[in-house]
Design a protein around this motif. Structure first.
Motif, PDB file in Angstrom:
ATOM      1  N   GLY A  50      41.390  32.529  37.637  1.00 45.16           N
ATOM      2  CA  GLY A  50      40.277  31.330  37.733  1.00 45.16           C
ATOM      3  C   GLY A  50      41.186  30.215  38.478  1.00 45.16           C
ATOM      4  O   GLY A  50      42.225  30.280  39.216  1.00 45.16           O
ATOM      5  N   LYS A  51      41.038  28.996  37.607  1.00 47.73           N
ATOM      6  CA  LYS A  51      41.827  27.638  38.237  1.00 47.73           C
ATOM      7  C   LYS A  51      42.704  27.399  36.962  1.00 47.73           C
ATOM      8  O   LYS A  51      43.301  26.272  36.932  1.00 47.73           O
ATOM      9  CB  LYS A  51      40.881  26.639  38.226  1.00 47.73           C
ATOM     10  CG  LYS A  51      39.737  26.959  39.110  1.00 47.73           C
ATOM     11  CD  LYS A  51      38.705  25.804  39.417  1.00 47.73           C
ATOM     12  CE  LYS A  51      37.920  26.064  40.835  1.00 47.73           C
ATOM     13  NZ  LYS A  51      37.000  25.009  41.173  1.00 47.73           N
ATOM     14  N   HIS A  52      42.913  28.346  36.100  1.00 48.04           N
ATOM     15  CA  HIS A  52      44.164  28.059  35.132  1.00 48.04           C
ATOM     16  C   HIS A  52      45.292  28.876  35.501  1.00 48.04           C
ATOM     17  O   HIS A  52      45.359  29.795  35.853  1.00 48.04           O
ATOM     18  CB  HIS A  52      43.660  28.677  33.624  1.00 48.04           C
ATOM     19  CG  HIS A  52      42.198  28.140  33.372  1.00 48.04           C
ATOM     20  ND1 HIS A  52      42.099  27.163  32.319  1.00 48.04           N
ATOM     21  CD2 HIS A  52      40.977  28.327  33.583  1.00 48.04           C
ATOM     22  CE1 HIS A  52      40.723  27.077  32.079  1.00 48.04           C
ATOM     23  NE2 HIS A  52      40.210  27.435  32.997  1.00 48.04           N
ATOM     24  N   LEU A  53      46.384  28.384  34.864  1.00 49.25           N
ATOM     25  CA  LEU A  53      47.746  28.853  35.030  1.00 49.25           C
ATOM     26  C   LEU A  53      48.321  29.372  33.687  1.00 49.25           C
ATOM     27  O   LEU A  53      48.355  28.436  32.788  1.00 49.25           O
ATOM     28  CB  LEU A  53      48.476  28.048  35.688  1.00 49.25           C
ATOM     29  CG  LEU A  53      48.707  27.653  37.038  1.00 49.25           C
ATOM     30  CD1 LEU A  53      49.365  26.830  37.794  1.00 49.25           C
ATOM     31  CD2 LEU A  53      48.820  29.104  38.002  1.00 49.25           C
ATOM     32  N   GLY A 122      38.803  33.004  28.247  1.00 51.02           N
ATOM     33  CA  GLY A 122      37.986  34.150  27.632  1.00 51.02           C
ATOM     34  C   GLY A 122      36.499  34.014  28.089  1.00 51.02           C
ATOM     35  O   GLY A 122      35.666  34.758  28.371  1.00 51.02           O
ATOM     36  N   HIS A 123      36.179  32.540  28.543  1.00 51.78           N
ATOM     37  CA  HIS A 123      34.592  32.316  28.925  1.00 51.78           C
ATOM     38  C   HIS A 123      34.495  32.308  30.439  1.00 51.78           C
ATOM     39  O   HIS A 123      33.418  32.505  30.784  1.00 51.78           O
ATOM     40  CB  HIS A 123      34.501  30.816  28.553  1.00 51.78           C
ATOM     41  CG  HIS A 123      35.419  29.957  29.407  1.00 51.78           C
ATOM     42  ND1 HIS A 123      36.500  29.728  29.079  1.00 51.78           N
ATOM     43  CD2 HIS A 123      34.963  28.961  30.494  1.00 51.78           C
ATOM     44  CE1 HIS A 123      36.913  28.957  29.949  1.00 51.78           C
ATOM     45  NE2 HIS A 123      36.042  28.540  30.879  1.00 51.78           N
ATOM     46  N   LEU A 124      35.596  32.914  31.233  1.00 53.21           N
ATOM     47  CA  LEU A 124      35.228  32.885  32.514  1.00 53.21           C
ATOM     48  C   LEU A 124      34.839  34.220  33.017  1.00 53.21           C
ATOM     49  O   LEU A 124      34.794  35.151  32.356  1.00 53.21           O
ATOM     50  CB  LEU A 124      36.879  32.915  33.162  1.00 53.21           C
ATOM     51  CG  LEU A 124      37.713  31.365  32.991  1.00 53.21           C
ATOM     52  CD1 LEU A 124      38.958  31.538  33.656  1.00 53.21           C
ATOM     53  CD2 LEU A 124      36.832  30.221  33.583  1.00 53.21           C
ATOM     54  N   GLY A 125      33.990  34.208  34.137  1.00 52.34           N
ATOM     55  CA  GLY A 125      33.594  35.461  34.645  1.00 52.34           C
ATOM     56  C   GLY A 125      34.720  36.231  35.320  1.00 52.34           C
ATOM     57  O   GLY A 125      35.832  35.909  35.444  1.00 52.34           O
ATOM     58  N   PRO A 126      34.497  37.077  36.056  1.00 46.61           N
ATOM     59  CA  PRO A 126      35.459  37.924  37.092  1.00 46.61           C
ATOM     60  C   PRO A 126      36.143  36.980  37.791  1.00 46.61           C
ATOM     61  O   PRO A 126      35.594  36.320  38.610  1.00 46.61           O
ATOM     62  CB  PRO A 126      34.419  39.051  37.686  1.00 46.61           C
ATOM     63  CG  PRO A 126      33.138  39.300  36.742  1.00 46.61           C
ATOM     64  CD  PRO A 126      32.807  37.724  36.194  1.00 46.61           C
ATOM     65  N   ASP A 127      37.494  37.355  37.855  1.00 45.47           N
ATOM     66  CA  ASP A 127      38.234  36.618  38.714  1.00 45.47           C
ATOM     67  C   ASP A 127      38.228  37.215  39.954  1.00 45.47           C
ATOM     68  O   ASP A 127      38.585  38.256  40.391  1.00 45.47           O
ATOM     69  CB  ASP A 127      39.482  36.395  38.150  1.00 45.47           C
ATOM     70  CG  ASP A 127      40.638  35.554  38.929  1.00 45.47           C
ATOM     71  OD1 ASP A 127      40.296  35.126  39.919  1.00 45.47           O
ATOM     72  OD2 ASP A 127      41.476  35.007  38.026  1.00 45.47           O
ATOM     73  N   ASP A 156      30.015  27.657  38.797  1.00 47.00           N
ATOM     74  CA  ASP A 156      30.150  28.015  37.502  1.00 47.00           C
ATOM     75  C   ASP A 156      31.069  28.988  37.346  1.00 47.00           C
ATOM     76  O   ASP A 156      30.854  30.066  37.682  1.00 47.00           O
ATOM     77  CB  ASP A 156      28.501  28.385  36.971  1.00 47.00           C
ATOM     78  CG  ASP A 156      28.586  28.655  35.393  1.00 47.00           C
ATOM     79  OD1 ASP A 156      29.633  28.677  35.026  1.00 47.00           O
ATOM     80  OD2 ASP A 156      27.432  28.465  34.928  1.00 47.00           O
ATOM     81  N   GLN A 157      32.120  28.675  36.516  1.00 45.88           N
ATOM     82  CA  GLN A 157      33.120  29.474  36.661  1.00 45.88           C
ATOM     83  C   GLN A 157      32.861  30.767  35.555  1.00 45.88           C
ATOM     84  O   GLN A 157      33.672  31.808  35.437  1.00 45.88           O
ATOM     85  CB  GLN A 157      34.561  28.861  36.195  1.00 45.88           C
ATOM     86  CG  GLN A 157      34.954  27.862  36.817  1.00 45.88           C
ATOM     87  CD  GLN A 157      35.287  28.234  38.468  1.00 45.88           C
ATOM     88  OE1 GLN A 157      36.499  28.941  38.444  1.00 45.88           O
ATOM     89  NE2 GLN A 157      34.373  27.859  39.177  1.00 45.88           N
ATOM     90  N   ARG A 158      31.803  30.638  34.886  1.00 46.93           N
ATOM     91  CA  ARG A 158      31.178  31.991  33.950  1.00 46.93           C
ATOM     92  C   ARG A 158      30.720  32.653  34.791  1.00 46.93           C
ATOM     93  O   ARG A 158      30.508  34.074  34.519  1.00 46.93           O
ATOM     94  CB  ARG A 158      30.360  31.141  32.860  1.00 46.93           C
ATOM     95  CG  ARG A 158      30.987  30.269  31.834  1.00 46.93           C
ATOM     96  CD  ARG A 158      30.143  29.502  31.104  1.00 46.93           C
ATOM     97  NE  ARG A 158      29.239  28.752  32.077  1.00 46.93           N
ATOM     98  CZ  ARG A 158      28.243  27.966  31.295  1.00 46.93           C
ATOM     99  NH1 ARG A 158      27.919  28.040  29.993  1.00 46.93           N
ATOM    100  NH2 ARG A 158      27.484  27.325  32.412  1.00 46.93           N
TER     101      ARG A 158
END
Length: 282
Positions: A50-53, A122-127, A156-158
């Motif tokens: 997502g928006k994390h590295l 772990g809370h993120l939805g499909p990338d 919503d990133q979830r």
């Protein structure tokens, strides 16, 4: 915040500079990690989520960073001056024999065990750009709350990880609805999901978020950043909302002729543009 394709490009450049190389020095300039020394360990992977590295390091460690509005990683070969900002803005340095990856203005710098990465992503939805991409699951999550505005759901990133405000505005334009249209009123919502994935994929290895197919300055976007200017499709002046600070609502752009659905009163003038962080520069 940067869009998912910006993070994909940042991860690609960090991977090229670090993956497979042994760290010769580390400098994590946050109080909790100030004494950490990872030198002598090999970088095994750099993964965007997502928006994390997630920078994975030998021994089962992961350096988790997030750019948010102003963060940036820059790649500097040995001997090249560091020019991403004053030294006091540096939050992380990962050095190798070939050079250094320098993280400026990073609001999130965490070191965790690699098997605990789920605690931060772990809370993120499909990338949208990841190996876990699942359009059916993204569609299920999108439609879970039918009365929710589509623009809110897209951010919503979830629901699905990677869409930011640029794509929120552009995707709604391309589907002919305003960002405030309830999700349950969308015609063929699966096409919105597919369009989101294709848009980010098309831009993942270049600067900018080109949605019109036109790379000329001022013509890369249909509505985003074009407040008061003619819609590139119909010529109607593009509308913009004021930022709602209390609710943290993002500024919205839309064409009142090309897009149908509810909308707030437009702002009489465009809001100030903030500088968006880019991917690491070579």
């Amino acid at each position: 915040m940067p869009e998912g394709d910006t993070l994909f490009l940042a991860a690609t450049r960090l991977r090229e500079a670090l993956a497979g190389r042994v760290l010769t020095m580390t400098d994590l300039r946050v109080p909790r990690l100030a004494t950490v020394d990872l030198s002598g360990r090999r970088v095994t992977a750099v993964v965007p989520r997502g928006k994390h590295l997630l920078t994975r390091i030998e021994g089962g460690w992961t350096l988790h960073t997030h750019l948010r509005m102003d963060g940036q990683w820059r790649i500097h070969p040995v001997g090249e001056p560091w020019d991403g900002g004053p030294d006091w803005q540096i939050r992380a340095v990962l050095g190798t024999e070939e050079g250094a990856a320098v993280g400026y203005r990073l609001p999130v710098v965490e070191l965790l065990r690699s098997d605990a990465e789920g605690q931060v992503v772990g809370h993120l939805g499909p990338d949208l750009l990841g190996p876990d991409w699942d359009p059916a699951e993204a569609l299920r999550r999108l439609l879970a709350i039918p009365g929710r505005p589509v623009g809110e759901a897209l951010l919503d990133q979830r629901v699905m990880a990677g869409v930011g405000n640029v794509y929120r505005c552009e995707l709604c334009f391309l589907r002919g609805v305003t960002p405030w249209t309830p999700v349950g009123e969308l015609a063929q919502p699966d096409r919105l999901i597919d369009l989101a994935q294709r848009a980010l994929d098309a831009n993942k290895l270049r600067h900018g978020h080109i949605t019109t197919g036109d790379t000329r300055p001022g013509r890369q976007h249909w509505v985003y950043g074009r407040a008061g200017r003619p819609c590139l499709r119909c010529g109607t002046p593009v509308c913009v909302t004021e930022r709602a600070e209390a609710s943290r609502e993002r500024v919205g752009y839309w064409c009142p002729s090309c897009q149908r659905g509810p909308s707030p009163s437009p702002s009489p003038s465009p809001p100030p543009r903030s500088r968006r962080a880019g991917p690491p520069r070579r």
